[in-house]
Write an enzyme that holds these catalytic residues in place. Sequence first.
Site, PDB file in Angstrom:
ATOM      1  N   ASP C 411      56.171  44.362 -41.422  1.00  0.00           N
ATOM      2  CA  ASP C 411      55.328  44.891 -40.340  1.00  0.00           C
ATOM      3  C   ASP C 411      56.145  45.279 -39.105  1.00  0.00           C
ATOM      4  OD1 ASP C 411      53.298  44.280 -42.028  1.00  0.00           O
ATOM      5  OD2 ASP C 411      52.736  42.424 -40.994  1.00  0.00           O
TER       6      ASP C 411
HETATM    7  N1  LIG Z   1      56.414  35.747 -35.166  1.00  0.00           N
HETATM    8  C1  LIG Z   1      55.168  35.486 -34.904  1.00  0.00           C
HETATM    9  O1  LIG Z   1      54.835  35.022 -33.824  1.00  0.00           O
HETATM   10  C2  LIG Z   1      54.144  35.748 -35.935  1.00  0.00           C
HETATM   11  C3  LIG Z   1      53.324  34.706 -36.356  1.00  0.00           C
HETATM   12  C4  LIG Z   1      52.327  34.975 -37.309  1.00  0.00           C
HETATM   13  C5  LIG Z   1      52.191  36.241 -37.795  1.00  0.00           C
HETATM   14  N2  LIG Z   1      53.013  37.197 -37.376  1.00  0.00           N
HETATM   15  C6  LIG Z   1      52.892  38.477 -37.973  1.00  0.00           C
HETATM   16  O2  LIG Z   1      53.737  38.422 -39.102  1.00  0.00           O
HETATM   17  C7  LIG Z   1      54.336  39.690 -39.272  1.00  0.00           C
HETATM   18  C8  LIG Z   1      55.801  39.498 -39.125  1.00  0.00           C
HETATM   19  O3  LIG Z   1      56.447  40.610 -39.617  1.00  0.00           O
HETATM   20  P1  LIG Z   1      57.683  40.477 -40.546  1.00  0.00           P
HETATM   21  O4  LIG Z   1      58.168  41.869 -40.661  1.00  0.00           O
HETATM   22  O5  LIG Z   1      58.611  39.452 -40.065  1.00  0.00           O
HETATM   23  O6  LIG Z   1      57.136  39.905 -41.907  1.00  0.00           O
HETATM   24  P2  LIG Z   1      55.982  40.500 -42.826  1.00  0.00           P
HETATM   25  O7  LIG Z   1      55.454  41.739 -42.319  1.00  0.00           O
HETATM   26  O8  LIG Z   1      55.034  39.374 -43.060  1.00  0.00           O
HETATM   27  O9  LIG Z   1      56.745  40.835 -44.134  1.00  0.00           O
HETATM   28  C9  LIG Z   1      57.455  39.849 -44.813  1.00  0.00           C
HETATM   29  C10 LIG Z   1      58.118  40.531 -45.978  1.00  0.00           C
HETATM   30  O10 LIG Z   1      59.064  39.640 -46.548  1.00  0.00           O
HETATM   31  C11 LIG Z   1      59.086  39.847 -47.936  1.00  0.00           C
HETATM   32  N3  LIG Z   1      59.490  38.614 -48.592  1.00  0.00           N
HETATM   33  C12 LIG Z   1      58.771  37.499 -48.754  1.00  0.00           C
HETATM   34  N4  LIG Z   1      59.482  36.572 -49.392  1.00  0.00           N
HETATM   35  C13 LIG Z   1      60.670  37.123 -49.667  1.00  0.00           C
HETATM   36  C14 LIG Z   1      61.824  36.664 -50.317  1.00  0.00           C
HETATM   37  N5  LIG Z   1      61.898  35.426 -50.834  1.00  0.00           N
HETATM   38  N6  LIG Z   1      62.876  37.480 -50.435  1.00  0.00           N
HETATM   39  C15 LIG Z   1      62.820  38.736 -49.923  1.00  0.00           C
HETATM   40  N7  LIG Z   1      61.747  39.217 -49.300  1.00  0.00           N
HETATM   41  C16 LIG Z   1      60.680  38.411 -49.173  1.00  0.00           C
HETATM   42  C17 LIG Z   1      57.695  40.254 -48.306  1.00  0.00           C
HETATM   43  O11 LIG Z   1      57.706  41.250 -49.303  1.00  0.00           O
HETATM   44  P3  LIG Z   1      57.727  40.838 -50.847  1.00  0.00           P
HETATM   45  O12 LIG Z   1      56.604  39.906 -51.046  1.00  0.00           O
HETATM   46  O13 LIG Z   1      57.606  42.146 -51.525  1.00  0.00           O
HETATM   47  O14 LIG Z   1      59.057  40.195 -51.052  1.00  0.00           O
HETATM   48  C18 LIG Z   1      57.143  40.906 -47.043  1.00  0.00           C
HETATM   49  O15 LIG Z   1      57.091  42.298 -47.076  1.00  0.00           O
HETATM   50  C19 LIG Z   1      53.736  40.597 -38.225  1.00  0.00           C
HETATM   51  O16 LIG Z   1      52.594  41.211 -38.728  1.00  0.00           O
HETATM   52  C20 LIG Z   1      53.363  39.620 -37.142  1.00  0.00           C
HETATM   53  O17 LIG Z   1      52.345  40.108 -36.326  1.00  0.00           O
HETATM   54  C21 LIG Z   1      54.000  36.966 -36.466  1.00  0.00           C
END
Ligand SMILES: NC(=O)c1ccc[n+]([C@@H]2O[C@H](COP(=O)([O-])OP(=O)(O)OC[C@H]3O[C@@H](n4cnc5c(N)ncnc54)[C@H](OP(=O)(O)O)[C@@H]3O)[C@@H](O)[C@H]2O)c1
Lengths: 121, 121, 484, 484
Positions: C411
Site C-alpha cells: 500500500d
Molecule cells: N504502520 C502503521 O501504523 C499501520 C498499522 C496498521 C495498518 N497499516 C496499514 O498497513 C499498510 C502498510 O503498508 P505496507 O506497504 O507496509 O504493507 P501492506 O500493504 O500490508 O503489504 C504487505 C505486503 O507484504 C507481502 N508479504 C507478506 N508476507 C510476506 C513475506 N513473508 N515475504 C514477502 N512478502 C510478504 C504481502 O504480499 P504477499 O502476501 O503477496 O506476500 C503484502 O503485499 C497500509 O495500508 C497502512 O495504512 C499501517
Amino acid sequence: MPTMLMPTMLTSLLAETAALPAVGEDAFSGFVRLLTVFLLAMWVGFEVITKVPQRLHTPLTSGSNAISGVTAVGALVVTASLASTAGTVLGFLATTFAMVNVVGGFVVTARMLQMFNPKKK
Amino acid sequence: MPTMLMPTMLTSLLAETAALPAVGEDAFSGFVRLLTVFLLAMWVGFEVITKVPQRLHTPLTSGSNAISGVTAVGALVVTASLASTAGTVLGFLATTFAMVNVVGGFVVTARMLQMFNPKKK
Amino acid sequence: MTSHAWINLAYLAASMLFIVAFKLMSGPRTAGRGNAIGAAGMAIAILAACFDPKVTGAVAANGAWPLILIGAAATIGGSIGATMALRYPMTGMPQMVALLNGFGGAASALVAGAELASTVAAAGGESASAAAQASLAPWSQFGIATALTGLIGGLTLFGSLMAFGKLEELKQFKKAWTDPKRHWINAGLAIAMVALLVAVCMAPERQFFFWLLVAVGCTLGCTLTLPIGGADMPVVICLLNSYSGLAAAAAGFVIDNSVLVIAGSLVGASGLILTAIMCEAMNRSLVGVLFGGLGTVAIADGDDVYAGKIKSAAAEEIAMILEGADRVVIVPGYGLAVAQAQHAVRELSDVLEARGCEVEFAIHPVAGRMPGHMNVLLAEADVAYEKLREMDDINPTFAETDVAIVIGANDVVNPAARTDPSSPIAGMPILDVDKARTVVVVKRSLSPGFAGIPNPLFAADNTLMYFADGKKAILDLTAAIQTG
Amino acid sequence: MTSHAWINLAYLAASMLFIVAFKLMSGPRTAGRGNAIGAAGMAIAILAACFDPKVTGAVAANGAWPLILIGAAATIGGSIGATMALRYPMTGMPQMVALLNGFGGAASALVAGAELASTVAAAGGESASAAAQASLAPWSQFGIATALTGLIGGLTLFGSLMAFGKLEELKQFKKAWTDPKRHWINAGLAIAMVALLVAVCMAPERQFFFWLLVAVGCTLGCTLTLPIGGADMPVVICLLNSYSGLAAAAAGFVIDNSVLVIAGSLVGASGLILTAIMCEAMNRSLVGVLFGGLGTVAIADGDDVYAGKIKSAAAEEIAMILEGADRVVIVPGYGLAVAQAQHAVRELSDVLEARGCEVEFAIHPVAGRMPGHMNVLLAEADVAYEKLREMDDINPTFAETDVAIVIGANDVVNPAARTDPSSPIAGMPILDVDKARTVVVVKRSLSPGFAGIPNPLFAADNTLMYFADGKKAILDLTAAIQTG
Ligand SMILES: NC(=O)c1ccc[n+]([C@@H]2O[C@H](COP(=O)([O-])OP(=O)(O)OC[C@H]3O[C@@H](n4cnc5c(N)ncnc54)[C@H](OP(=O)(O)O)[C@@H]3O)[C@@H](O)[C@H]2O)c1
Ligand SMILES: NC(=O)c1ccc[n+]([C@@H]2O[C@H](COP(=O)([O-])OP(=O)(O)OC[C@H]3O[C@@H](n4cnc5c(N)ncnc54)[C@H](OP(=O)(O)O)[C@@H]3O)[C@@H](O)[C@H]2O)c1
C-alpha cells in the site's frame, strides 16, 4: 528464616502507621494540593514559552507582567473584607499597585503589539 | 438617576449572595480542585508530546500505556481495605489486570527501545 | 481524602516523574531513560498506596491478609505481563500493545465497580458511614465519575480486544463489519448509554445499572471498532490508548486521587496527539477513520489491472541489474516483518555497499502495522540510523535511483493513491518508487496488501516482480551477487 | 477555603484563559489576541473576587463601603496604569515594563502584609477565630508563604526601581556600583534574611519581623541590582518579571487561592525561560550576569584606538556612494530609538528601493535596550516584516553587501567581541558589518555605546563616520540622494 521476616515486618510497620496521629493532616494536604497545582502550572509555563521568537520578547515580558498582577484578586478580597484597619489600608494600597500593573501592563502590551500589525492604518 | 442604581444593585446582589446556603460546598470545591489538576495535566501532556518523531510512536504508545496502569494504585487500595467481599474480589481482579498492564507495558517498551540502542551488543 | 499528607507528597513525586518520563520518551536519545523513570514513578506510587490509611487500617485489623491478597494479585499480574512482554514476537508488538491497553481499561472499570460495591456496603448496615452515604447521593462526583469510568473502561477493553483480533489477523476479523444495520445498532446503544449514565448518576447505589452501563460500553467497543478497516488500526490503538488514560483519570475522580488524575490525563492527552499526528501522516480525517471504515468504494479487480503486464524475474537476473547500480533504495513494508527478513536485508545492503553502491532505506510513516514498525525492525538488525530516511526526505531522490527494492511493502508504494481519486487510499502520501529506473518488488504473490486493493505498480514497465518469501528472496539475491 | 464553588470555577476558567494567553502570546500572528484573552481572564478573576464570601459578608454587614473602597483603589490604580501606558514614549518601553513589574511585586508584598494584619486581628480579641489562630501557628503554610511573599515582593519592587533608574539613564545610576565592600554587605543581608525568614515562620503574629523582612528584601533588591552593568539590564528585567510571578504565586499560598498560584507560576516559568534565552543571545551565563557586573577588565582607551584613523564624510559624499550600490543593509541600534529616526529610515529605504537597490534591515537580538526593541520601532514605521532579517540569517550576506548603514548601533557591531578575548563583550555574537564593502556609521560623536568600550570598527579602512543626530542625518541623506 530471615526472608519470612520481611512480610511480618511490613505488616507490623503498616499496622503501626495506622496508629499514627493525623496531626495537621488537612492543612498539609491542602499545601500538597496547591503544590501540585504550582508544579503543573510551572511546567505548562516552561513548555508554552520555550522557543518564543526574539522579536516577541518585549511584548511577552510586558504581557506576562500584566498577568502577574493577578495578585489584585487577593488585594481586592483583603481590602473589601474590612477585617482590620491596618489590613484594609494595606489592602487598599495593594489594590492600587496591582491595578496599575494590570491595566498598565495590558495596555502597554496592546500598544506594542499594534505596531506589529500591518493593518493598523 | 439610573446610573446610580448600579452600585446599589451590586451591593444588594453581593449581600444576598452572602446569605446563600453553602450546600455541598466542600464536595464541589474538591471537584473543582481535581478538575484544575486534570486540565493542567492535560495541557502538560499536549505540550510535551507534540512533535514526537514518527519512529518513536510505537514505544511512546506502549510506554504511555504502561503509565495508564497507574489505576493499580486505586486497585490496590480498594482490594487491601477489605471493605466488602464483592469489592475485594473485583479489586483483586482489577489489581491483576492493572499489573499486567504496568509490568507488560514497561518491559515491552524497554525491549523495543533497546533495539534503538546502537551499543546493545 | 483521609490520607496522610506524605503519601500525597509521594503521589506528587510520582506524578512529576511521569511528566519527566513523557518528556524524555519523546526524544530519540532519551526514550530509554524516560521509560525507566516512568517505571520508577509507578513503583513510588504503588509503594505509597500500600501506606494508604485504608490499607494500614485493614492491616491493623486483619493482620497480613490484605497484603497477601494484593501481593498475590500483583505477582500473578506482573508475571503474566512480563511473560507476554518477553515472549511475544517483535513483529506482534502492535497487537501486544492493544491487548495491554485493554487490560488497563478493564482494570479501571473494575476499580470503579469495586469502589462502588465497597461504598454501598459501607453506606448500609449498622456502622453506616456518612461519607459513604454522601458519595452515593445523586449527581455526586463519586457517582458521575464511577459511571464514566465504567463506560470508558468497558469500551477500551473490548475495543482493544477487537483491534487485537484484527491485527493478529484472526480469521473472524478478516473482513470489516460493514452491515448498514450497524448504524441502527449504534444509535440504540447510544440511547441506552445515555439513559444508563443518567441512571447511575442519579442512583449510584443501584449497582445493577452500573454493570449494565459497563456492558453497553463493552458492546460499543465492539460495534465501533469492527467496521474500521485494518489499515486504520494504529489510529484506533492510539485512540484507545487515550481512552485508557481517560478511564484512569476518571477513576482518580472516583477515589479522589490526584496521581491517577495526572497520569491518566497525561496519557489521555498524549494519545489524542498521537492520533492526530498519525491521521495526518495517513492523510485521513479522524472522523473519517472513526465512522467511515473503508466505505463501499468499488475496488478495481486485480486481474484487470495486472492482465498480461506482469514481468517476473529470478535472483540471478536481479543480481545482474544490481551490479550496475550506483544507488539502491530499499523500501521495507509489512512483509519484511512477516518474513523476519531484517537481518538478511542488512546483509544485502552491506554487500552492495562493499561494492561501492550507495544504499538507503526509505521509511514510510505507516509502513508495517504500527508507526515506527520498520525503524524498530531495522534497528534490531543494526542498520545505521542515518540510512533510514523519512518519506519527504527521500521522495525527491527516487528519480536518481537506479534500483528500488520493495520488500513486502504494498500500500505504501501504491501509485493509485496519487492517481486514482476514487481509491480507498486516495490522497495518502506514498513513496514514489515508480520514479526509480528499475523497481524490484519482492513478495510471495499478487495478493493485495492491507487495504485490499490492487497495485498498478506491479504492472508498470520498469517493475520486475520477484516472487518468493522475503527472507529467502533476499538471501538468494545476496548469494547471487556474491557468486556472480 | 470558605468560598462558593462556582467562584473557584470562575478562577479555574481565568487560569485556563491565562494559559491560552501565554500560548498565543508566543506566536507573532496571535500575540494580540493572546493579550486580549489574558485581559479577559483577568476581568473574570477580578469579578469573581468580588463575590468572594469574605467580600459579600462585609457588604452584607457594612453596605456599599467595601465596594466603594475597592472601586476607588481600582479606579486610581487603573487610571495611573492606563496613563503611564499611553503616555510613556515608545522608546522608554523597557523602563516602563520594569516599573510596572515593581508595582506588581509591591502589591504582592502588601497583600501578604494586609492578610497578616487581618489574620492577627481575627486571631485575637473576643470573637477569636480558630482558623486564624491555626494560620498563625509556627511553620504553617500561611506563615511560610507570607514570609516568602514579603521577601520576594520587596526584592522585586526595589530591584525593578533600580533597573528603571539605570535604563532611564538617571545620573545617579550612571556607574555600576562595584565597591568590593558590597560582598560583605550582601553577606550580612543574606544572614539577616535567613534569620528573619525563620523568625516570621516561627512567629507569624509578630508583624514587626515581617516588615523587617520586607525591608531586607527591598535592600537586597538594590544591592543585587546596582552592581549589574546597564548592558545586562534586559536580563535583569526578565528575571525580576519571573520574581513578580513567583511573588504572586506565593501570595496564592497565603490566601489559598489557585488562580494566583497558577498565573503566578506561569509568569515565573516564562520569566525564567526568557532570561535563559536572553543570556544565550548575549552569550553570557546567568550567574555571570547576576554576580559579575562588567568586572574590572582594563578597557582600551578610545583615543588610542581611533588616533588619526577616523574618516568622516558628509551627506552628499555618502549619497554618491549609495547611488552606485546594488545592495544596502541598514543596521539599527539604540540611537535609532533615541533619535526617533525610524520613519526617516523607512523613507530612505523606500527611496533606495525605488532606484532599484535591494535594502534589508539587520536586527541584532540585543540591539536597543530591550529584546525586540528594533522590531517594535521599525514595525511602527511600517517596514515590511520580511525585510527585518535576524543575525544568523543576514551575517553571511555582508560580504556581498555594497553599503552597510549603521544607525545608532555600537556594541552590536563591535568587532572586538570577535577579536579581543579580554573585551567585556568578548564572545557576544555580533553583526559582521565590517565585511561589507563600505560601512557608514551614523552617530553624534565617538562616545561609546552601552558597554562603555571603544569600537575598532570606526577606525576601519572601509568605514566612513557620518556625525549627526540620527534623524537629521538620515533626512539629509535622503534629500541628497533625491537631489543628487
Ligand atoms: N504502520 C502503521 O501504523 C499501520 C498499522 C496498521 C495498518 N497499516 C496499514 O498497513 C499498510 C502498510 O503498508 P505496507 O506497504 O507496509 O504493507 P501492506 O500493504 O500490508 O503489504 C504487505 C505486503 O507484504 C507481502 N508479504 C507478506 N508476507 C510476506 C513475506 N513473508 N515475504 C514477502 N512478502 C510478504 C504481502 O504480499 P504477499 O502476501 O503477496 O506476500 C503484502 O503485499 C497500509 O495500508 C497502512 O495504512 C499501517
Ligand atoms: N536589546 C536589549 O535587550 C538590551 C537591553 C539593555 C542593554 N542592552 C545592551 O545595549 C547595547 C545595545 O547595542 P546598540 O548597538 O543597539 O546600542 P549602543 O551600543 O548602546 O550604542 C548606541 C549608540 O547610539 C548612538 N546614539 C545615541 N543617540 C543617538 C542619536 N540621537 N542619533 C544618532 N546616534 C545616537 C550613541 O552614540 P553617540 O552618543 O555618539 O551618538 C551610541 O554609540 C548592547 O551593549 C546590549 O547588550 C541591550
